[in-house]
Motif scaffolding. Structure first.
Motif, short mmCIF file in Angstrom:
data_model
loop_
_atom_site.label_atom_id
_atom_site.label_comp_id
_atom_site.label_asym_id
_atom_site.label_seq_id
_atom_site.Cartn_x
_atom_site.Cartn_y
_atom_site.Cartn_z
N TRP A 8 0.77 -1.16 0.00
CA TRP A 8 0.09 -0.07 -0.06
C TRP A 8 1.00 1.11 0.03
O TRP A 8 1.74 1.41 0.74
N ILE A 9 0.76 2.04 -0.94
CA ILE A 9 1.50 3.35 -0.75
C ILE A 9 1.11 4.20 -0.08
O ILE A 9 0.31 4.80 -0.01
N LYS A 10 2.19 4.63 0.98
CA LYS A 10 2.00 5.47 1.97
C LYS A 10 2.68 6.82 1.52
O LYS A 10 3.66 6.96 0.99
N GLY A 18 5.43 13.47 -5.44
CA GLY A 18 3.99 12.77 -5.16
C GLY A 18 3.78 11.63 -5.65
O GLY A 18 2.51 11.12 -5.29
N THR A 19 4.69 10.96 -6.32
CA THR A 19 4.50 9.49 -6.86
C THR A 19 5.44 8.68 -6.23
O THR A 19 6.32 9.02 -5.61
N LEU A 20 5.25 7.12 -6.12
CA LEU A 20 6.12 6.24 -5.74
C LEU A 20 7.59 6.49 -6.05
O LEU A 20 7.83 6.45 -7.20
N VAL A 66 0.05 -1.95 -4.83
CA VAL A 66 0.55 -2.20 -5.85
C VAL A 66 0.98 -3.84 -5.74
O VAL A 66 0.89 -4.23 -4.36
N GLU A 67 1.12 -4.63 -6.65
CA GLU A 67 1.42 -6.01 -6.46
C GLU A 67 2.79 -6.43 -7.06
O GLU A 67 2.71 -5.96 -8.37
N ILE A 68 3.31 -7.49 -6.40
CA ILE A 68 4.79 -7.78 -7.02
C ILE A 68 4.57 -9.27 -7.31
O ILE A 68 4.28 -10.05 -6.80
N ASN A 88 -0.53 -2.26 -10.47
CA ASN A 88 -1.73 -1.64 -9.86
C ASN A 88 -2.49 -2.48 -9.84
O ASN A 88 -3.05 -3.25 -10.53
N LYS A 89 -2.73 -2.88 -8.29
CA LYS A 89 -3.69 -3.96 -8.07
C LYS A 89 -5.10 -3.70 -8.75
O LYS A 89 -5.77 -4.40 -9.17
#
Length: 129
Positions: A8-10, A18-20, A66-68, A88-89
């Motif tokens: 979960w992007i925190k 402002g992005t990952l 996101v999922e790896i 992106n999930k």
């Protein structure tokens, strides 16, 4: 490709745009590849030897999940080669892809150690024996 882990992007995962932050994502990928290889090769002394070109295809923002995903592409004598995709999930849009991650099994002296594996083993199959 099997997707094993979700993140979960925190706020602490973001760059100044402002992005990952790419470095955070690479940290997650490296950890996931190591855990996967350690379990497959049954050796906690497994390290990352090589990571090929990293292709950022899209970004993720705070609140995204996101999922790896990892896929074994080759078993070497002392290594395991993986392919990775992070997506992106919710949208299934690919965020990053890495064609080749090589993980190497080491002995107690830090030298490459043959693992004797030739195919993926699932935990459920190990427990049945």
């Amino acid at each position: 490709m099997r997707f094993h882990t979700r993140k979960w992007i925190k706020p602490q995962d973001l760059n100044p745009n402002g992005t990952l932050f790419g470095g955070r994502l690479l940290e997650w990928i490296d950890e996931e590849a190591a855990l996967y290889a350690i379990i497959q090769l049954e050796n906690p002394k497994t390290v990352t030897k090589f990571m090929s070109e990293i292709d950022f295809k899209s970004s993720a923002k705070q609140g995204d999940i996101v999922e790896i995903g990892l896929e074994v592409t080759k078993f070497g004598t002392a290594s395991l080669t993986l392919k990775c995709e992070v997506r992106n999930k919710m949208t299934h849009e690919t965020i990053i892809s890495i064609e080749k991650i090589v993980m190497v099994s080491l002995d107690e002296n830090g030298k490459a150690k043959p693992h004797g594996k030739t195919e993926i083993e699932y935990v459920k199959n190990r427990l049945e024996s």
